[in-house]
Write an enzyme that holds these catalytic residues in place. Sequence first.
Site, PDB file in Angstrom:
ATOM      1  N   ASP A 195      -7.043  25.335 -75.920  1.00 26.36           N
ATOM      2  CA  ASP A 195      -6.859  25.618 -77.326  1.00 26.36           C
ATOM      3  C   ASP A 195      -7.679  24.656 -78.218  1.00 26.36           C
ATOM      4  O   ASP A 195      -8.126  23.427 -77.717  1.00 26.36           O
ATOM      5  CB  ASP A 195      -5.283  25.334 -77.458  1.00 26.36           C
ATOM      6  CG  ASP A 195      -4.821  25.885 -79.041  1.00 26.36           C
ATOM      7  OD1 ASP A 195      -4.190  26.772 -78.884  1.00 26.36           O
ATOM      8  OD2 ASP A 195      -5.311  25.435 -79.867  1.00 26.36           O
TER       9      ASP A 195
ATOM     10  N   LEU B  23       7.828  39.467 -74.925  1.00 25.62           N
ATOM     11  CA  LEU B  23       8.825  38.145 -74.969  1.00 25.62           C
ATOM     12  C   LEU B  23       9.348  38.272 -76.176  1.00 25.62           C
ATOM     13  O   LEU B  23       8.924  38.534 -77.284  1.00 25.62           O
ATOM     14  CB  LEU B  23       7.826  36.883 -74.960  1.00 25.62           C
ATOM     15  CG  LEU B  23       6.850  36.525 -73.725  1.00 25.62           C
ATOM     16  CD1 LEU B  23       6.387  35.154 -73.734  1.00 25.62           C
ATOM     17  CD2 LEU B  23       7.819  36.841 -72.550  1.00 25.62           C
TER      18      LEU B  23
ATOM     19  N   LYS C 294       2.709  48.298 -76.732  1.00 29.11           N
ATOM     20  CA  LYS C 294       3.265  47.161 -77.389  1.00 29.11           C
ATOM     21  C   LYS C 294       3.769  47.553 -78.705  1.00 29.11           C
ATOM     22  O   LYS C 294       4.850  47.286 -79.328  1.00 29.11           O
ATOM     23  CB  LYS C 294       2.003  46.244 -77.431  1.00 29.11           C
ATOM     24  CG  LYS C 294       2.447  45.106 -78.397  1.00 29.11           C
ATOM     25  CD  LYS C 294       3.417  44.093 -77.845  1.00 29.11           C
ATOM     26  CE  LYS C 294       3.845  43.073 -78.868  1.00 29.11           C
ATOM     27  NZ  LYS C 294       5.046  42.195 -78.354  1.00 29.11           N
TER      28      LYS C 294
ATOM     29  N   ASN D 174       8.006  47.826 -80.560  1.00 26.83           N
ATOM     30  CA  ASN D 174       8.360  46.924 -81.561  1.00 26.83           C
ATOM     31  C   ASN D 174       8.715  47.915 -82.692  1.00 26.83           C
ATOM     32  O   ASN D 174       9.630  47.741 -83.522  1.00 26.83           O
ATOM     33  CB  ASN D 174       7.256  45.733 -82.182  1.00 26.83           C
ATOM     34  CG  ASN D 174       7.441  44.581 -81.188  1.00 26.83           C
ATOM     35  OD1 ASN D 174       8.597  44.351 -80.543  1.00 26.83           O
ATOM     36  ND2 ASN D 174       6.590  43.651 -81.565  1.00 26.83           N
TER      37      ASN D 174
ATOM     38  N   LYS E  80      23.057  45.801 -83.661  1.00 25.57           N
ATOM     39  CA  LYS E  80      23.643  44.958 -84.539  1.00 25.57           C
ATOM     40  C   LYS E  80      23.372  44.743 -86.140  1.00 25.57           C
ATOM     41  O   LYS E  80      22.071  44.356 -86.181  1.00 25.57           O
ATOM     42  CB  LYS E  80      23.310  43.556 -83.802  1.00 25.57           C
ATOM     43  CG  LYS E  80      24.300  42.210 -84.620  1.00 25.57           C
ATOM     44  CD  LYS E  80      25.547  42.066 -83.727  1.00 25.57           C
ATOM     45  CE  LYS E  80      26.281  40.987 -84.630  1.00 25.57           C
ATOM     46  NZ  LYS E  80      27.954  41.236 -84.868  1.00 25.57           N
TER      47      LYS E  80
ATOM     48  N   CYS F 166       7.028  38.932 -85.421  1.00 24.40           N
ATOM     49  CA  CYS F 166       6.349  40.161 -84.943  1.00 24.40           C
ATOM     50  C   CYS F 166       6.600  41.650 -85.812  1.00 24.40           C
ATOM     51  O   CYS F 166       5.644  42.208 -85.823  1.00 24.40           O
ATOM     52  CB  CYS F 166       6.837  40.318 -83.447  1.00 24.40           C
ATOM     53  SG  CYS F 166       6.220  38.822 -82.535  1.00 24.40           S
TER      54      CYS F 166
ATOM     55  N   LYS G  64       4.967  42.104 -89.073  1.00 21.02           N
ATOM     56  CA  LYS G  64       3.557  42.100 -88.854  1.00 21.02           C
ATOM     57  C   LYS G  64       2.957  43.321 -87.975  1.00 21.02           C
ATOM     58  O   LYS G  64       1.960  43.915 -88.370  1.00 21.02           O
ATOM     59  CB  LYS G  64       3.205  40.494 -88.226  1.00 21.02           C
ATOM     60  CG  LYS G  64       1.643  40.866 -87.570  1.00 21.02           C
ATOM     61  CD  LYS G  64       1.526  39.294 -87.097  1.00 21.02           C
ATOM     62  CE  LYS G  64       1.129  39.200 -85.911  1.00 21.02           C
ATOM     63  NZ  LYS G  64       0.052  39.609 -84.930  1.00 21.02           N
TER      64      LYS G  64
HETATM   65  C1  UGA Z   1      10.454  41.002 -80.667  1.00 21.24           C
HETATM   66  C2  UGA Z   1      10.659  42.016 -79.491  1.00 21.24           C
HETATM   67  O1  UGA Z   1      12.140  41.926 -79.193  1.00 21.24           O
HETATM   68  C3  UGA Z   1       9.897  41.549 -78.281  1.00 21.24           C
HETATM   69  O2  UGA Z   1      10.030  42.544 -77.264  1.00 21.24           O
HETATM   70  C4  UGA Z   1       8.151  41.319 -78.723  1.00 21.24           C
HETATM   71  O3  UGA Z   1       7.506  40.910 -77.692  1.00 21.24           O
HETATM   72  C5  UGA Z   1       8.393  40.296 -79.767  1.00 21.24           C
HETATM   73  O4  UGA Z   1       9.067  40.665 -80.944  1.00 21.24           O
HETATM   74  C6  UGA Z   1       6.724  40.185 -80.104  1.00 21.24           C
HETATM   75  O5  UGA Z   1       6.109  41.246 -80.443  1.00 21.24           O
HETATM   76  O6  UGA Z   1       6.109  39.260 -80.001  1.00 21.24           O
HETATM   77  P1  UGA Z   1      11.375  38.423 -81.332  1.00 21.24           P
HETATM   78  O7  UGA Z   1      10.769  38.687 -82.701  1.00 21.24           O
HETATM   79  O8  UGA Z   1      11.383  37.269 -80.872  1.00 21.24           O
HETATM   80  O9  UGA Z   1      11.118  39.582 -80.461  1.00 21.24           O
HETATM   81  O10 UGA Z   1      12.948  38.695 -81.760  1.00 21.24           O
HETATM   82  P2  UGA Z   1      14.008  40.012 -81.798  1.00 21.24           P
HETATM   83  O11 UGA Z   1      15.063  39.161 -80.685  1.00 21.24           O
HETATM   84  O12 UGA Z   1      13.596  41.084 -81.135  1.00 21.24           O
HETATM   85  O13 UGA Z   1      14.672  39.974 -83.067  1.00 21.24           O
HETATM   86  C7  UGA Z   1      13.999  40.440 -84.087  1.00 21.24           C
HETATM   87  C8  UGA Z   1      14.632  40.368 -85.396  1.00 21.24           C
HETATM   88  O14 UGA Z   1      15.680  41.411 -85.433  1.00 21.24           O
HETATM   89  C9  UGA Z   1      15.626  39.024 -85.469  1.00 21.24           C
HETATM   90  O15 UGA Z   1      15.648  38.804 -86.954  1.00 21.24           O
HETATM   91  C10 UGA Z   1      17.061  39.650 -85.067  1.00 21.24           C
HETATM   92  O16 UGA Z   1      18.179  38.898 -85.834  1.00 21.24           O
HETATM   93  C11 UGA Z   1      16.990  40.947 -85.564  1.00 21.24           C
HETATM   94  N1  UGA Z   1      17.873  41.908 -84.759  1.00 21.24           N
HETATM   95  C12 UGA Z   1      17.844  42.221 -83.555  1.00 21.24           C
HETATM   96  C13 UGA Z   1      19.047  42.376 -85.587  1.00 21.24           C
HETATM   97  O17 UGA Z   1      19.038  42.328 -86.917  1.00 21.24           O
HETATM   98  N2  UGA Z   1      19.898  43.353 -84.991  1.00 21.24           N
HETATM   99  C14 UGA Z   1      19.621  43.662 -83.689  1.00 21.24           C
HETATM  100  O18 UGA Z   1      20.636  44.417 -83.013  1.00 21.24           O
HETATM  101  C15 UGA Z   1      18.833  43.154 -82.834  1.00 21.24           C
END
Ligand code: UGA
Length: 447
Positions: free
Chosen positions: A36, A164, A219, A223, A267, A276, A279
């Site tokens: 890095d 992830l 990918k 998302n 949810k 993610c 973006k």
């Molecule tokens: C997300 C994807 O789930 C990953 O698979 C992906 O690799 C990642 O983006 C990325 O592109 O790097 P992440 O951003 O860590 O992961 O979070 P999530 O757990 O997917 O949640 C995203 C948002 O959606 C959160 O604010 C969460 O609270 C919200 N969410 C999720 C809801 O409001 N309802 C749901 O049922 C699920």
Amino acid sequence: MKRREPDKVSFVGLGYVGLCTAAVFASKGLNMIGVDIDGEKISKLTKGEVPFYEPHLDRILKSAIKRRKIGFTTDIAKVAETGTTFITVGTPSRQDGSIDLTYVKKATEDIGSVISAGDSYHLVVVKSTVVPGTATGLVRPLLEASSGRACGDMLGLCSNPEFLAEGSAIKGTLHPDKVVIGANDEKSGNSLKRLYMSIYVRQKVPMIATNPTTAETIKYASNAFLATRVSTINTIANICQRLPGDDVEIVAKAIGLDPRIGPLYLKAGPGYGGSCFHKDLQALISLSRKLDYDPVLLSSVERVNENQAIEIVKLSRRLLSSLENRRVAVLGLAFKKDTDDIREAASLRVIEELVKNSASVSAYDPMAMKNASKVLSPKVEFATDAMSCLKGADCCILMTEWDEFRELKPREIKTAMRTPNIVDARRVLDQDDLQGFNYLAVGLGAP
Ligand code: UGA
């Protein structure tokens, strides 16, 4: 330069994806080098200090360092000691939503020039999230020019996106639902497949073998689909909220039993956040428009998400009539539980709306206070715990589904608040426990 070890793997870019993946690879026995440009980060990592919170990362990283399975450096030349290099640098958004590939270009050229002197096969793997067409259209020509080699016998190139989710990144890397290998050519694909098979020795992990552009699209499609589910259920929630007796939680449970729909990402809440979804949707929309297709569905998913914060604030206005000079306690700032990340968090949009309506805001989060204070001070008064955040509040908005908020005692909340008004944006509280409260929740119609 030290002797080249073909089985050794390097990662260029030690942000969230790079560090979590490299640490898991090291825990699985691979010899790793992490590179890095940030010297301060490297010296911390060398001591085993993790720059952000992620469950289990600290433990596996310290153990890998102790077993000398992973080392860290700012010196990109070290990648020449390895046989495979993953590019895991950031791909930030530009003003117009498209992604900025500056770091990917720089990493590619640096890797190309340091391997140019060698005479052994080197595989370069693009793991950073890049729009479809990047590996073939941008990385390949840059890599070939800087290394002086053509992709094929001496140089390999693959796209290998990551899936992830923050808060479960280590578990997700140890037990992925799939590995996507977008190979430039057969030798590249086989080399990367071998590497993953050495990591997931006794696990049956589906490997999707395809070309780089399709891998990159997978990918974004993933998302886009997940974000669409969240905006869909939030849309239904906003309708339920307006119908006496209606409840989105029961709707979600029922539709989730349909195998064509399934139960996950249904949810309802204050809208998606994190680094993610927004973006990646913006990048996909921008690419799509460049390709002369207007992706109206994706733009609507984003609009629903943006408006969801306003819907949450509307609930507090229903309880308070006017927000002017009223004290609103915001519980939870992280974009979801188990992370200290507040990037694109719905809490930021809600707080902005509250401040715009002249409310005075107190806020608390179990883990994200440091990150939040950088962007929210002095707009918000930060509390040291949930109860002091609630003290004297006219309304509480529960924004993040932290377990500790589920354990708050209704009687104590009532004593602390000036008026017992609660807006539950995550449906974490049990309405039956809240006798004597004015309780409104996302997706819940009036009784
Ligand atoms: C997300 C994807 O789930 C990953 O698979 C992906 O690799 C990642 O983006 C990325 O592109 O790097 P992440 O951003 O860590 O992961 O979070 P999530 O757990 O997917 O949640 C995203 C948002 O959606 C959160 O604010 C969460 O609270 C919200 N969410 C999720 C809801 O409001 N309802 C749901 O049922 C699920």
